[in-house]
Design a protein around this motif. Structure first.
Motif, mmCIF file in Angstrom:
data_model
loop_
_atom_site.group_PDB
_atom_site.id
_atom_site.type_symbol
_atom_site.label_atom_id
_atom_site.label_comp_id
_atom_site.label_asym_id
_atom_site.label_seq_id
_atom_site.Cartn_x
_atom_site.Cartn_y
_atom_site.Cartn_z
ATOM 1 N N ARG A 81 1.392 8.110 2.333
ATOM 2 C CA ARG A 81 2.097 6.841 2.191
ATOM 3 C C ARG A 81 2.911 6.507 3.447
ATOM 4 O O ARG A 81 3.118 5.335 3.767
ATOM 5 C CB ARG A 81 3.005 6.875 0.965
ATOM 6 C CG ARG A 81 2.231 7.084 -0.335
ATOM 7 C CD ARG A 81 3.162 7.127 -1.547
ATOM 8 N NE ARG A 81 2.443 7.509 -2.747
ATOM 9 C CZ ARG A 81 1.773 6.664 -3.527
ATOM 10 N NH1 ARG A 81 1.749 5.376 -3.209
ATOM 11 N NH2 ARG A 81 1.139 7.089 -4.595
ATOM 12 N N CYS A 132 0.825 -1.214 0.000
ATOM 13 C CA CYS A 132 0.000 0.000 0.000
ATOM 14 C C CYS A 132 0.859 1.264 0.000
ATOM 15 O O CYS A 132 0.425 2.316 -0.490
ATOM 16 C CB CYS A 132 -0.931 0.007 1.210
ATOM 17 S SG CYS A 132 -2.291 -1.176 1.129
ATOM 18 N N VAL A 133 2.052 1.173 0.551
ATOM 19 C CA VAL A 133 2.943 2.339 0.590
ATOM 20 C C VAL A 133 3.233 2.839 -0.816
ATOM 21 O O VAL A 133 3.371 4.052 -1.050
ATOM 22 C CB VAL A 133 4.267 1.978 1.307
ATOM 23 C CG1 VAL A 133 5.235 3.151 1.273
ATOM 24 C CG2 VAL A 133 3.985 1.561 2.754
ATOM 25 N N LEU A 185 -4.739 0.595 -4.635
ATOM 26 C CA LEU A 185 -4.827 0.790 -3.190
ATOM 27 C C LEU A 185 -6.043 0.053 -2.625
ATOM 28 O O LEU A 185 -5.952 -0.594 -1.574
ATOM 29 C CB LEU A 185 -4.920 2.288 -2.872
ATOM 30 C CG LEU A 185 -4.982 2.656 -1.384
ATOM 31 C CD1 LEU A 185 -3.735 2.186 -0.645
ATOM 32 C CD2 LEU A 185 -5.153 4.170 -1.213
#
Length: 441
Positions: free
Chosen positions: A200, A128-129, A137
């Motif tokens: 993020r 997800c970062v 996402l």
């Protein structure tokens, strides 16, 4: 299972119980040795902290991310309703994951499914970062939820393995104290992370938290389901077990009532970043502060429930009172947000949300305790049904709060009121607490 709060598994492996604490102490026939009692209390505290961490991870994963929702909307050039699907995806994953993990834990024990889920959680959160689009996402938030479900369902199952009756209700209130710290500090941490980096960075912090919790579980959380008590059947057996649980009208009533109460809470979680920041013009830090205050109210009422009310009044009375307060608070919020009292501003709306959130401290632990008290034979499957129902209904409620856009809080209040009234109707219509008092199922 004995009211002392000690499981059959614990009794099979220890020969001494402290009658005052329900924990290992000295020989049964003689007073516990001080050193042994101290070690037992440390062990009990450690297990409590580990289980609290597991139940805190889902709200940490969602609430820490809340102050960043408007920033994600701008960064990924996506509408608010689409970005809110990142919350819905995570909730849906947590719901579906519990259906799988619960029966797995009844068959293979608690440790192995939990560790596998934690490892996948860390992987999904790390991805997800670097998500370049909102669609990616959403996909990895779904995987994050699927894996994170292991902590939720297995923590409840471990409590059922170890405790029964009033002790179980008290332990759920203790878990609420620990896991309730997560919603208090998560938005604050998220707001501070946004001061030094972008959204993020929040997922980077969650990745580190996931790694640390995985190591803690691996080192300190022992198996609580003995091999002789595990289910040996396959998927068909698990489905039959769940069908049998759902056939229990009272269990189903507590399950749906708790799920609808959770949906009312999550309607607030999903909508509050936009309501507080976009409609009322508050900063991310102010939103974090208000969110933390509301969480403190939930924790405080949960502790009043566990430390004062349990054992003095019936769990059903406490639950019924909590649901009544939620209905009244949701009604007041709808009147305020729809303009019946004119432009009331942020403070009255925040006060209504505080009352609603605080009353969850009576509704949530008591629905879980009452439902699980009826499921001694299949704690993992029962816990899975409780969690799946809660998160699925919460996932449905999440996008509904934004159906009228970002300029009004009326949809949030409508969803909360419908869920609150539905929870009360299920409690009265299916659980029928007056019949249980009279001794009828």
């Amino acid at each position: 299972m004995p009211e002392s709060g000690v499981s059959r598994a614990q009794q099979a492996h220890i020969t001494d119980i402290d009658p005052g604490t329900g924990l290992p102490g000295g020989p049964v026939a003689s007073p516990p040795r001080p050193a042994a009692t101290t070690a037992a209390r440390r062990t009990g505290l450690l297990v409590t902290l580990v289980l609290g961490g597991l139940t805190a991870l889902p709200p940490l994963s969602m609430d820490m991310y809340l102050p960043a929702l408007p920033a994600v909307t701008d960064a990924l050039h996506a509408p608010a309703s689409t970005v809110q699907l990142t919350l819905t995806a995570c909730l849906t994953g947590m719901a579906l994951g519990q259906v799988v993990v619960g029966p797995m834990s009844d068959r293979w024990g608690r440790r192995r499914p939990l560790l596998l889920g934690m490892i996948i959680y860390v992987f999904a959160t790390a991805i997800c970062v670097f998500a370049p689009t909102v669609e990616l996402l959403i996909g990895f938030r779904l995987l994050q939820g699927l894996a994170g479900a292991a902590g939720i369902v297995i923590a409840r199952a471990v409590v059922r393995d170890m405790y029964d009756g009033m002790e179980m209700a008290r332990f759920f209130s203790t878990l609420m104290l620990i896991s309730g710290v997560a919603p208090v500090i998560a938005p604050v941490i998220g707001g501070q992370v946004l001061r030094i980096t972008d959204w993020r960075g929040i997922f980077a912090v969650l990745t580190v938290v996931g790694i640390l919790l995985t190591l803690v579980v691996w080192k300190w959380l022992k198996e609580t389901l003995p091999a002789e008590e595990r289910h040996t059947g396959g998927i068909g057996d698990a489905l039959r077990t769940m069908r049998g649980l759902l056939a229990d009208r009272v269990f189903t009533g507590y399950m749906i009532a708790g799920s609808l109460a959770f949906a009312a809470l999550f309607a607030y979680v999903s909508a509050s970043p936009f309501v507080v920041q976009e409609i009322y013009g508050a900063s991310p830090q102010t939103f974090s502060l208000l969110f933390g205050i509301n969480s403190v109210g939930l924790i405080a009422v949960g502790q009043i429930n566990g430390k004062i009310l349990v054992g003095r009044i019936s769990l059903d009375k406490a639950l019924g009172f909590g649901l009544c307060v939620i209905v009244l608070a949701a009604t007041a919020l709808l009147l305020m947000t729809s303009g019946v009292f004119g432009d009331v501003g942020l403070v009255p709306v925040a006060s209504g949300l505080f009352v609603l959130m605080s009353a969850m401290g009576l509704a949530m632990p008591n629905t879980n305790a009452q439902a699980l008290m009826r499921t001694k034979h299949a704690a993992g499957s029962a816990s899975a049904l409780l969690g799946t129902s809660s998160f699925l209904i919460g996932a449905i409620a999440s996008p509904l709060v934004g159906i009228a856009g970002e300029a009004t809080a009326v949809p949030m209040a409508v969803v909360q009121l419908v869920c609150a009234v539905g929870a009360m109707a299920c409690f009265l219509g299916l659980c029928r607490p007056w019949q249980q008092v009279a001794g009828r199922p």
